[in-house]
Design a protein around this motif. Structure first.
Motif, PDB file in Angstrom:
ATOM      1  N   SER A 129       0.854  -1.161   0.144  1.00 15.81           N
ATOM      2  CA  SER A 129      -0.193   0.150  -0.066  1.00 15.81           C
ATOM      3  C   SER A 129       0.921   1.349   0.122  1.00 15.81           C
ATOM      4  CB  SER A 129      -1.093  -0.076   1.070  1.00 15.81           C
ATOM      5  OG  SER A 129      -0.428   0.600   2.351  1.00 15.81           O
ATOM      6  N   GLU A 130       2.117   1.115   0.700  1.00 18.21           N
ATOM      7  CA  GLU A 130       3.103   2.406   0.470  1.00 18.21           C
ATOM      8  C   GLU A 130       3.585   2.621  -0.879  1.00 18.21           C
ATOM      9  OE1 GLU A 130       4.376   4.190   3.650  1.00 18.21           O
ATOM     10  OE2 GLU A 130       2.341   3.788   3.639  1.00 18.21           O
TER      11      GLU A 130
ATOM     12  N   ASN B 270      -0.246   2.450  -3.289  1.00 20.58           N
ATOM     13  CA  ASN B 270      -1.448   3.149  -3.128  1.00 20.58           C
ATOM     14  C   ASN B 270      -1.267   4.478  -2.864  1.00 20.58           C
ATOM     15  OD1 ASN B 270      -4.133   4.192  -2.510  1.00 20.58           O
ATOM     16  ND2 ASN B 270      -4.130   3.039  -0.597  1.00 20.58           N
TER      17      ASN B 270
ATOM     18  N   THR C   5      -0.173   5.919   4.236  1.00 21.28           N
ATOM     19  CA  THR C   5      -1.303   5.605   3.493  1.00 21.28           C
ATOM     20  C   THR C   5      -2.490   5.088   4.302  1.00 21.28           C
ATOM     21  OG1 THR C   5      -0.561   3.387   3.096  1.00 21.28           O
ATOM     22  CG2 THR C   5       0.038   5.262   1.298  1.00 21.28           C
TER      23      THR C   5
ATOM     24  N   LEU D   3      -4.591   2.764   3.923  1.00 23.58           N
ATOM     25  CA  LEU D   3      -4.606   1.248   4.059  1.00 23.58           C
ATOM     26  C   LEU D   3      -3.453   0.846   5.025  1.00 23.58           C
ATOM     27  CD1 LEU D   3      -5.924  -1.296   3.166  1.00 23.58           C
ATOM     28  CD2 LEU D   3      -4.339  -1.272   1.343  1.00 23.58           C
ATOM     29  N   GLY D   4      -2.122   1.533   4.921  1.00 23.67           N
ATOM     30  CA  GLY D   4      -1.163   1.142   5.423  1.00 23.67           C
ATOM     31  C   GLY D   4      -1.093   1.386   7.025  1.00 23.67           C
TER      32      GLY D   4
ATOM     33  N   ALA E 289      -9.707   5.238   3.928  1.00 25.31           N
ATOM     34  CA  ALA E 289      -9.241   4.638   2.943  1.00 25.31           C
ATOM     35  C   ALA E 289     -10.091   4.519   1.633  1.00 25.31           C
ATOM     36  CB  ALA E 289      -8.985   3.252   3.081  1.00 25.31           C
TER      37      ALA E 289
END
Lengths: 195, 553
Positions: free
Chosen positions: B300-301, B304, B351, B353-354, B551
């Motif tokens: 994700s990093e 995303n 992020t 999500l992260g 997110a």
């Protein structure tokens, strides 16, 4: 549990804690302090001197403004070494997005380059606010401006950037970095020699 | 994507180092907690403390000693931080306010290291070394002691005895934590982590400004901070500060140190219960959860990079250039999967999500591999719950390591698992209903909820990392989070020791053809699944309103 057995437990706990505090809280750090005297440069903060005066630490970033210096990354604490920390802004923050795009335009104007060429480290604040490094890309971007401001051949400045580019240990531990303070110090000396 | 290959190599390097130390350290710790001989230095400590190191204790007595020790530790640490103004080497810092002193004392005694104060601005060398760092050792040693008492409960039959708390405490400190810390403090020192008693050095910078460069006993504290999965930074920026973590290799070393004891403890478990296979099985379940999370956070990093990070071109906001994105992700996953809570990057700038995955790591209950000792006994609670659920599915009497999991064992294990979610959710709900707490949030909406939820998750799990943005140094939050840390630490300890005793008293049921194997891949999968299921069922609604909404938004 009787009062006397509580008192005994309290006494055992207190005495044990005090003994362990002496060992772990005084003797242990004191032993490491002693070892530190064998490597004072590291233990005292990797300080850098110039002509006998301490000008900073190679580990702690400093703020540099003006055309004659390489600029560091943005810092949430303005490189105040007694106030470390990050911006803590969320990636969804519209403030952060605006701050970054404004900065991109500003850096592009300062360096006289295409905004798309500005690397991410020039636009983002570090976690400590004291990041001593920039990326080689950002250093190269600044070379022409610094060379012009100091009336140095661009190749001299580019050579200094290459010389101060630190590659990852074993090729994979970390990212390529340029230490801004060391680079600027070398620049100062180069200017002195040329002048 | 050019960063991916070096990043993966860094991760593999840490795993390889863990594999190398796994057997020697695991076997050594098993010897430390089973040998009957005492070191001369230990005898001196026992004499001064008035301890009979060979007296076995039942669970109530073991617990009583543990709680007395905790109480005295709390009082002494409270006293030290309150009276800082009168202590030597305090650099002009004054004592903390009563609510902040309470919060700080609880925080370090419970192995949380939540910091409502700012390191360089509020505390001097004496508080750091004599107060806080001592509890970095001792809270970790207490965690080890509880885990070892549970191992003994599973290994022994027909006895009420679980060992001696004082002996376990002293040996964990003197034979395990102190030698390891000494070695790694010296390594960190060589890498540039400072160790001095100097006041801040005032320098005139090249650029014409004035900078004050701090001193401190950082190397000695940094080593135990990671080894003991404590996480309390010497400086406000924690392990992002160049004096705590000067380079990419010290960053990897710190990740290794956080994981070292919790991972090797699965070997100690295997040796002490006489079935190394079961140690491997527990480690495998931990590994599945850890690697799953790491892959998610890194992906994700790197991919995303939404919103502001997209504008910058990479997820570098709140990260140090020398560690890079993947080095920072590895640290973030390790610090939230253990109960360390040190940070080398700003978690609130990850992020969505992260950052959400980092919260999920903690709501798993910090069992993969978790804090020193606490991760191990947390995972064993999951193992017991898994045996029970799997037993129900196939219609077998649940047993683990030849011990029957009856109604009373199930109640103890379930309660031990439920303490954390209940404390977090009720605590967050109460806090949200208070206007003064809402005023402490940096923003409204999902991110604001995440800030507060993260604080309670971090406190109840004794993690201590902060999703900064929340102004946590208010009397209400200091007191509330202090209570949450105490409950999250000691209720499970009480339940685990009671459970250990109920196992120790049982005879061992011989293995039959009908016994459910608890070391095979299938059961490892069940353990990982049960851990995920428990946290998903308890936390999904709260996560949906916070990080998930953010997110998707």
């Amino acid at each position: 549990m009787s009062a006397s057995s509580s008192l005994r437990s309290f006494g055992t706990a207190l005495r044990t804690l005090l003994v362990l505090t002496v060992i772990l809280g005084i003797l242990y750090p004191a032993a490491i302090l002693l070892v530190g005297r064998a490597m004072p440069a590291a233990a005292d903060g990797s300080l850098i001197s110039d002509h006998g005066t301490v000008v900073g630490s190679s580990l702690i970033g400093q703020d540099f403004t003006g055309d004659t210096w390489f600029h560091p990354r943005p810092s949430a604490g303005k490189y105040d070494a007694l106030n470390s920390g990050a911006s803590n802004l969320a990636p969804t923050s519209t403030d952060l997005a605006k701050q970054i795009s404004d900065l991109r335009a500003q850096v592009a104007k300062t360096e006289n380059v295409d905004p798309a060429a500005v690397p991410a480290d020039a636009l983002t604040a570090s976690a400590s606010g004291l990041d001593p490094d920039i990326s080689p890309e950002y250093a190269r971007l600044q070379s022409a401006r610094v060379a012009a401001a100091r009336h140095l051949p661009e190749e001299t400045v580019a050579r200094l950037v290459r010389k101060h580019t630190e590659q990852p240990l074993l090729g994979f531990i970390g990212t390529p970095t340029v230490n801004v303070l060391e680079l600027n110090l070398a620049l100062e000396h180069a200017a002195g020699n040329e002048g | 994507m050019a960063a991916l290959i070096p990043g993966i190599l860094q991760i593999l390097l840490v795993f390889a180092a863990l594999a190398i130390s796994y057997r020697p350290l695991g076997d050594y710790m098993a010897r430390v907690f089973t040998t009957t001989s005492h070191w001369r230095a230990e005898r001196a400590i026992y004499r001064l403390g008035g301890i009979n190191p060979d007296a076995e204790q039942g669970w109530r007595s073991y617990l009583r000693s543990l709680l007395w020790f905790t109480l005295v530790s709390l009082l002494l640490l409270y006293l030290i931080v309150r009276t800082q103004a009168f202590l030597p080497f305090s650099g002009g810092h004054t004592g903390l306010t009563p609510d902040q002193a309470w919060n700080t004392a609880v925080s370090f005694v419970t192995n949380t290291n939540w910091q409502s104060y700012s390191g360089e601005a509020a505390v001097g060398v004496t508080v750091q070394a004599v107060g806080l760092a001592v509890q970095n050792f001792l809270s970790a040693a207490v965690g080890l002691a509880v885990a070892v008492a549970l191992f003994r409960g599973l290994a022994r039959t027909g006895t009420a005895q679980l060992g001696n708390f004082w002996t376990d405490l002293v040996r964990g400190s003197v034979r395990i934590l102190l030698p390891l810390s000494t070695v790694f403090a010296i390594v960190l020192l060589a890498g540039g982590v400072i160790q001095n008693l100097a006041d801040p050095v005032t320098v005139h910078t090249l650029g014409g400004a004035v900078q004050h460069i701090p001193g401190g006993t950082v190397a000695s504290q940094e080593a135990i901070k990671n080894l003991g999965t404590n996480g309390g930074g010497y400086f406000n920026a924690n392990a992002a500060h160049p004096f705590e973590n000067p380079s990419a290799w010290t960053n990897l070393l710190q990740v290794y140190l956080m994981l070292l004891i919790p991972v090797a403890l699965t070997r100690t478990f295997g040796v002490m219960i006489g079935s190394k296979k079961h140690g491997y099985a527990i480690l495998s379940a931990m590994g599945i959860l850890y690697i799953g999370s790491l892959v998610g956070v890194v992906a994700s990093e790197l991919v995303n990079a939404s919103g502001a990070l997209h504008a910058a071109g990479a997820a570098l906001e709140g990260k140090e250039l020398r560690f890079g994105v993947i080095g920072s992700d590895l640290f973030a996953v390790s610090t939230t999967m253990t109960s360390t809570g040190a940070t080398d990057a700003a978690h609130s700038s990850f992020t969505p999500l992260g950052g959400g995955l980092l919260v999920l790591n903690m709501v798993l209950g910090e069992i993969s591999p978790g804090g020193v000792g606490s991760g191990m006994y947390g995972m064993l609670m999951i193992a017991i719950l898994s045996v029970f659920i799997a037993g129900l599915m196939v219609g077998r009497t649940p047993e683990y390591l030849g011990k029957k999991i009856g109604p009373s064992q199930m109640k103890l294990a379930s309660l031990a698992i439920l303490v954390m979610p209940a404390t977090v959710l009720i605590g967050t709900a109460i806090a949200f209903s208070l206007p003064s707490v809402r005023a402490s949030l940096s923003t409204t909406g999902p991110h604001g909820l995440t800030e507060l939820l993260y604080a309670f998750v971090s406190a109840a799990n004794n993690n201590g990392s902060a999703f900064a943005g929340l102004s946590a140094n208010t009397p209400v939050l200091n007191v509330m989070l202090g209570l949450v840390m105490l409950i999250g630490r000691f209720l499970p300890i009480i339940l685990v020791l009671a459970l250990a005793s109920s196992f120790a008293e049982q005879r061992r049921v011989p293995d039959t053809a009908g016994t459910l194997p608890t070391h095979r891949p299938l059961f490892i999968g069940v353990m990982a699944g049960v851990a995920l299921l428990v946290s998903a069922l308890t936390f999904l609604p709260a996560l949906a309103l916070g990080p998930i909404a953010e997110a998707l938004g």
